[in-house]
Design a protein around this motif. Structure first.
Motif, PDB file in Angstrom:
ATOM      1  N   MET A   1      -8.443 -17.800   4.161  1.00  0.00           N
ATOM      2  CA  MET A   1      -9.240 -18.932   4.636  1.00  0.00           C
ATOM      3  C   MET A   1      -9.016 -19.128   6.122  1.00  0.00           C
ATOM      4  O   MET A   1      -7.903 -18.954   6.628  1.00  0.00           O
ATOM      5  CB  MET A   1      -8.874 -20.202   3.867  1.00  0.00           C
ATOM      6  N   SER A   2     -10.096 -19.482   6.816  1.00  0.00           N
ATOM      7  CA  SER A   2     -10.008 -19.816   8.241  1.00  0.00           C
ATOM      8  C   SER A   2     -10.964 -20.962   8.512  1.00  0.00           C
ATOM      9  O   SER A   2     -11.870 -21.242   7.717  1.00  0.00           O
ATOM     10  CB  SER A   2     -10.339 -18.610   9.113  1.00  0.00           C
ATOM     11  N   ALA A   3     -10.743 -21.643   9.624  1.00  0.00           N
ATOM     12  CA  ALA A   3     -11.558 -22.806   9.947  1.00  0.00           C
ATOM     13  C   ALA A   3     -11.892 -22.808  11.430  1.00  0.00           C
ATOM     14  O   ALA A   3     -11.125 -22.301  12.263  1.00  0.00           O
ATOM     15  CB  ALA A   3     -10.829 -24.091   9.556  1.00  0.00           C
ATOM     16  N   PHE A   4     -13.042 -23.390  11.760  1.00  0.00           N
ATOM     17  CA  PHE A   4     -13.572 -23.396  13.124  1.00  0.00           C
ATOM     18  C   PHE A   4     -14.003 -24.823  13.441  1.00  0.00           C
ATOM     19  O   PHE A   4     -14.864 -25.398  12.767  1.00  0.00           O
ATOM     20  CB  PHE A   4     -14.749 -22.416  13.234  1.00  0.00           C
ATOM     21  N   GLY A  31     -16.911 -31.256  14.401  1.00  0.00           N
ATOM     22  CA  GLY A  31     -17.122 -30.709  13.076  1.00  0.00           C
ATOM     23  C   GLY A  31     -16.082 -29.674  12.697  1.00  0.00           C
ATOM     24  O   GLY A  31     -15.285 -29.219  13.521  1.00  0.00           O
ATOM     25  N   LEU A  32     -16.119 -29.287  11.430  1.00  0.00           N
ATOM     26  CA  LEU A  32     -15.244 -28.233  10.944  1.00  0.00           C
ATOM     27  C   LEU A  32     -16.035 -27.355   9.978  1.00  0.00           C
ATOM     28  O   LEU A  32     -16.686 -27.854   9.056  1.00  0.00           O
ATOM     29  CB  LEU A  32     -14.008 -28.808  10.225  1.00  0.00           C
ATOM     30  N   LEU A  33     -15.937 -26.057  10.210  1.00  0.00           N
ATOM     31  CA  LEU A  33     -16.521 -25.048   9.337  1.00  0.00           C
ATOM     32  C   LEU A  33     -15.374 -24.301   8.669  1.00  0.00           C
ATOM     33  O   LEU A  33     -14.530 -23.722   9.354  1.00  0.00           O
ATOM     34  CB  LEU A  33     -17.386 -24.079  10.155  1.00  0.00           C
ATOM     35  N   VAL A  34     -15.338 -24.318   7.344  1.00  0.00           N
ATOM     36  CA  VAL A  34     -14.269 -23.667   6.589  1.00  0.00           C
ATOM     37  C   VAL A  34     -14.857 -22.439   5.907  1.00  0.00           C
ATOM     38  O   VAL A  34     -15.880 -22.517   5.214  1.00  0.00           O
ATOM     39  CB  VAL A  34     -13.652 -24.613   5.547  1.00  0.00           C
ATOM     40  N   VAL A  35     -14.185 -21.297   6.116  1.00  0.00           N
ATOM     41  CA  VAL A  35     -14.693 -20.003   5.646  1.00  0.00           C
ATOM     42  C   VAL A  35     -13.625 -19.315   4.796  1.00  0.00           C
ATOM     43  O   VAL A  35     -12.440 -19.325   5.143  1.00  0.00           O
ATOM     44  CB  VAL A  35     -15.057 -19.102   6.849  1.00  0.00           C
ATOM     45  N   GLN A  41     -17.153 -22.292   2.867  1.00  0.00           N
ATOM     46  CA  GLN A  41     -16.520 -23.093   1.820  1.00  0.00           C
ATOM     47  C   GLN A  41     -16.817 -24.576   1.979  1.00  0.00           C
ATOM     48  O   GLN A  41     -16.992 -25.292   0.991  1.00  0.00           O
ATOM     49  CB  GLN A  41     -15.003 -22.875   1.840  1.00  0.00           C
ATOM     50  N   ALA A  42     -16.854 -25.034   3.228  1.00  0.00           N
ATOM     51  CA  ALA A  42     -17.108 -26.459   3.482  1.00  0.00           C
ATOM     52  C   ALA A  42     -17.568 -26.618   4.922  1.00  0.00           C
ATOM     53  O   ALA A  42     -17.235 -25.805   5.794  1.00  0.00           O
ATOM     54  CB  ALA A  42     -15.848 -27.293   3.233  1.00  0.00           C
ATOM     55  N   VAL A  43     -18.326 -27.678   5.164  1.00  0.00           N
ATOM     56  CA  VAL A  43     -18.751 -28.022   6.508  1.00  0.00           C
ATOM     57  C   VAL A  43     -18.865 -29.537   6.582  1.00  0.00           C
ATOM     58  O   VAL A  43     -19.319 -30.183   5.633  1.00  0.00           O
ATOM     59  CB  VAL A  43     -20.089 -27.327   6.872  1.00  0.00           C
ATOM     60  N   GLY A  44     -18.371 -30.122   7.681  1.00  0.00           N
ATOM     61  CA  GLY A  44     -18.431 -31.571   7.807  1.00  0.00           C
ATOM     62  C   GLY A  44     -17.595 -32.058   8.966  1.00  0.00           C
ATOM     63  O   GLY A  44     -17.250 -31.289   9.882  1.00  0.00           O
ATOM     64  N   ASP A  45     -17.261 -33.337   8.929  1.00  0.00           N
ATOM     65  CA  ASP A  45     -16.440 -33.925   9.980  1.00  0.00           C
ATOM     66  C   ASP A  45     -15.021 -33.366   9.913  1.00  0.00           C
ATOM     67  O   ASP A  45     -14.416 -33.292   8.835  1.00  0.00           O
ATOM     68  CB  ASP A  45     -16.379 -35.446   9.820  1.00  0.00           C
ATOM     69  N   ALA A  46     -14.486 -33.023  11.082  1.00  0.00           N
ATOM     70  CA  ALA A  46     -13.137 -32.456  11.136  1.00  0.00           C
ATOM     71  C   ALA A  46     -12.103 -33.441  10.587  1.00  0.00           C
ATOM     72  O   ALA A  46     -11.178 -33.034   9.867  1.00  0.00           O
ATOM     73  CB  ALA A  46     -12.792 -32.067  12.569  1.00  0.00           C
ATOM     74  N   ALA A  47     -12.265 -34.724  10.910  1.00  0.00           N
ATOM     75  CA  ALA A  47     -11.285 -35.715  10.461  1.00  0.00           C
ATOM     76  C   ALA A  47     -11.190 -35.753   8.941  1.00  0.00           C
ATOM     77  O   ALA A  47     -10.107 -36.008   8.384  1.00  0.00           O
ATOM     78  CB  ALA A  47     -11.655 -37.093  11.009  1.00  0.00           C
ATOM     79  N   ALA A 374     -24.607 -24.117   4.939  1.00  0.00           N
ATOM     80  CA  ALA A 374     -24.369 -24.804   3.672  1.00  0.00           C
ATOM     81  C   ALA A 374     -23.310 -24.054   2.864  1.00  0.00           C
ATOM     82  O   ALA A 374     -23.260 -22.818   2.874  1.00  0.00           O
ATOM     83  CB  ALA A 374     -25.668 -24.894   2.878  1.00  0.00           C
ATOM     84  N   PRO A 375     -22.441 -24.776   2.176  1.00  0.00           N
ATOM     85  CA  PRO A 375     -21.424 -24.118   1.357  1.00  0.00           C
ATOM     86  C   PRO A 375     -22.033 -23.110   0.388  1.00  0.00           C
ATOM     87  O   PRO A 375     -23.063 -23.359  -0.241  1.00  0.00           O
ATOM     88  CB  PRO A 375     -20.764 -25.290   0.617  1.00  0.00           C
ATOM     89  N   GLY A 376     -21.387 -21.960   0.311  1.00  0.00           N
ATOM     90  CA  GLY A 376     -21.855 -20.887  -0.550  1.00  0.00           C
ATOM     91  C   GLY A 376     -22.619 -19.803   0.185  1.00  0.00           C
ATOM     92  O   GLY A 376     -22.734 -18.684  -0.324  1.00  0.00           O
ATOM     93  N   LYS A 377     -23.145 -20.120   1.364  1.00  0.00           N
ATOM     94  CA  LYS A 377     -23.896 -19.117   2.109  1.00  0.00           C
ATOM     95  C   LYS A 377     -22.954 -18.181   2.861  1.00  0.00           C
ATOM     96  O   LYS A 377     -21.782 -18.489   3.097  1.00  0.00           O
ATOM     97  CB  LYS A 377     -24.867 -19.783   3.086  1.00  0.00           C
ATOM     98  N   MET A 378     -23.491 -17.025   3.230  1.00  0.00           N
ATOM     99  CA  MET A 378     -22.709 -16.087   4.020  1.00  0.00           C
ATOM    100  C   MET A 378     -22.325 -16.734   5.349  1.00  0.00           C
ATOM    101  O   MET A 378     -23.145 -17.419   5.980  1.00  0.00           O
ATOM    102  CB  MET A 378     -23.498 -14.810   4.279  1.00  0.00           C
ATOM    103  N   ALA A 379     -21.109 -16.503   5.774  1.00  0.00           N
ATOM    104  CA  ALA A 379     -20.595 -17.127   7.003  1.00  0.00           C
ATOM    105  C   ALA A 379     -20.994 -16.296   8.216  1.00  0.00           C
ATOM    106  O   ALA A 379     -20.170 -15.671   8.880  1.00  0.00           O
ATOM    107  CB  ALA A 379     -19.093 -17.302   6.920  1.00  0.00           C
ATOM    108  N   ASP A 380     -22.296 -16.277   8.491  1.00  0.00           N
ATOM    109  CA  ASP A 380     -22.847 -15.680   9.710  1.00  0.00           C
ATOM    110  C   ASP A 380     -23.042 -16.822  10.702  1.00  0.00           C
ATOM    111  O   ASP A 380     -23.895 -17.696  10.478  1.00  0.00           O
ATOM    112  CB  ASP A 380     -24.200 -15.008   9.437  1.00  0.00           C
ATOM    113  N   PHE A 381     -22.266 -16.834  11.782  1.00  0.00           N
ATOM    114  CA  PHE A 381     -22.355 -17.976  12.693  1.00  0.00           C
ATOM    115  C   PHE A 381     -21.927 -17.577  14.099  1.00  0.00           C
ATOM    116  O   PHE A 381     -21.402 -16.473  14.333  1.00  0.00           O
ATOM    117  CB  PHE A 381     -21.513 -19.151  12.179  1.00  0.00           C
ATOM    118  N   LEU A 382     -22.167 -18.507  15.024  1.00  0.00           N
ATOM    119  CA  LEU A 382     -21.902 -18.280  16.445  1.00  0.00           C
ATOM    120  C   LEU A 382     -21.008 -19.380  16.995  1.00  0.00           C
ATOM    121  O   LEU A 382     -21.070 -20.524  16.555  1.00  0.00           O
ATOM    122  CB  LEU A 382     -23.203 -18.291  17.251  1.00  0.00           C
ATOM    123  N   ILE A 383     -20.194 -19.002  17.975  1.00  0.00           N
ATOM    124  CA  ILE A 383     -19.545 -19.977  18.853  1.00  0.00           C
ATOM    125  C   ILE A 383     -20.255 -19.874  20.197  1.00  0.00           C
ATOM    126  O   ILE A 383     -20.192 -18.840  20.871  1.00  0.00           O
ATOM    127  CB  ILE A 383     -18.038 -19.700  19.033  1.00  0.00           C
TER     128      ILE A 383
END
Length: 444
Positions: A1-4, A31-35, A41-47, A374-383
């Motif tokens: 697991m990793s988070a962004f 925000g926080l993206l959990v992969v 796995q999850a996306v939402g407020d970091a807090a 959205a949770p469950g989708k492939m973690a294709d993303f950008l910074i």
């Protein structure tokens, strides 16, 4: 697991060409993206999410950046990198002078393999994680692109180009060969990993009736295929089609006659069309790929986005390299904005970013796997680096609202804005590492 961690934006539905619907997107200033295992796995407020992470979970923090879904290109040519920025012609002469000679090189398997990896590396460097791609009329070129994309775990849809007339030796095929080789490629690659096949007649002028019949037949032989071609890009092209197919009512009717319209069909360009065309597109569910940088560079015309959307035609955004002048979907958005301005229309940044992500995923029927976070989708993303250039640094401020942040990126952004590109949770492009390696090489 990793988070962004960092500002994070993704879309849930279409914002619209006017004032964007606030329910169409989710934005988290922190925000926080959990992969995990390649998926969100999850996306939402970091807090809220940070306390739920297992002890020791790595968290990458980009407070001055922007986390976005990977961008998607609905029309791009793998073999045409070398013909980008070729001077002084419009479509038909451009094909004959630059494109066909360049594509003839892809009969060589080694060349195709090398260029496929160059192409995918450049997509990643420009923030594009998935695409609908034209290959060439050589089976080895499609094999090479599928193989490289599978190795990279990228979601690529492509197919062997079908063109058995009005094309020179070296790229011209036969109707029978194009059918048989397409079937072989479908059997080998369609549904292998993240790969999908697109039946690919180049455009009506370069296919005989027999070949277009085969293309329509291919669409009935396997589930989930896409179809891609060119349509109504240039006035001389349209006149030529009328001469070649005098028995058909219109250019669109050519494709309709051969069973090539439908919800899994993507027609690139669609500039010089009328309300009857738009009605038939909407009736059949056929999609258009809007290619603004190539349309302006080749002098083809200005796409009417507002009329297409008013007619309920699905429209994707596309680079169309090599007629297009950049692989960057940010640059493509900027040119789309200008085309709309010249049409007396407006393209707000929310709609533009939606089109480049979830909208394009829907055009390509891959929204179950890509397009947003959205949770469950492939973690294709950008910074994203919001201050990658001097002018962006000048405009960058903590007080900038989301609309301003997006508009700055849309108008001023390019490949420099892509800090990192992730495919299924794996970093596949790191701008800082690439630049560091380049500097190290220069200093040796």
């Amino acid at each position: 697991m990793s988070a962004f961690r960092g500002p994070l934006l993704h879309f849930l539905s279409e914002p619209g060409l006017g004032t964007p619907d606030p329910a169409s997107y989710s934005y988290f200033a922190d925000g926080l993206l959990v992969v995990a295992d390649g998926r969100v796995q999850a996306v939402g407020d970091a807090a809220e999410l940070l306390p739920t992470l297992p002890a020791g979970t790595a968290v990458e923090h980009s407070p001055e950046g922007l986390i976005l879904p990977g961008m998607i290109d609905t029309h791009v040519h793998m073999p045409q990198l070398a013909v980008m920025a070729s001077y002084g012609t419009q479509l038909l002469e451009w094909l004959e002078t630059y494109t066909f000679p360049t594509e003839s090189r892809f009969a060589d398997a080694d060349w195709s393999a090398k260029q496929s990896k160059v192409f995918l590396d450049l997509l990643l460097a420009h923030g594009t994680t998935s695409a609908l791609v034209f290959s060439t009329s050589h089976k080895v070129a499609s094999e090479a692109l599928f193989s490289a994309a599978h190795e990279y775990n990228m979601a690529i849809t492509t197919g062997r180009v079908m063109m058995d007339c009005n094309a020179p030796d070296g790229v011209r095929d036969t109707a029978e060969a194009s059918y048989q080789e397409s079937r072989e490629l479908i059997a080998r690659w369609h549904g292998t990993g993240r790969q999908r096949y697109a039946v690919t007649p180049r455009f009506a002028a370069t296919s005989t009736h027999a070949q277009l019949t085969y293309a329509g037949k291919l669409m009935t032989e396997a589930e989930g295929l896409l179809m891609q071609t060119h349509w109504a890009e240039n006035k001389a092209e349209i006149a030529w089609i009328a001469e070649l197919f005098p028995d058909r009512a219109s250019y669109l009717d050519v494709y309709d006659h051969f069973g090539l319209l439908g919800p899994r069909s993507v027609l690139a360009h669609g500039i010089h069309i009328d309300d009857a065309d738009r009605a038939r597109l909407a009736e059949t569910g056929t999609r258009i790929a809007f290619c603004p940088t190539s349309n302006t560079f080749l002098g083809s015309g200005l796409f009417d986005l507002a009329s297409a959307r008013a007619a309920n035609v699905e429209v994707g955004l596309a680079s169309d390299v090599g007629g297009g002048t950049s692989l960057s979907m940010l640059v493509t958005m900027a040119e789309a904005y200008k085309v709309c301005q010249l049409r007396g229309q407006s393209l707000n940044p929310f709609q533009a970013f939606y089109m480049a992500t979830l909208g394009n995923a829907k055009v390509l029927h891959q929204e179950a796997e890509t397009g947003n976070l959205a949770p469950g989708k492939m973690a294709d993303f950008l910074i994203i680096d919001r201050a990658a250039s001097p002018i962006q640094q000048l405009k960058h401020s903590a007080e900038r609202d989301l609309s301003g942040i997006l508009f700055d990126l849309m108008i001023l952004g390019d490949d420099r804005s892509i800090r990192r590109t992730y495919i299924a949770g794996q970093c596949r492009y790191d701008r800082d590492a690439v630049q560091g390696a380049a500097h190290a090489g220069l200093s040796v």
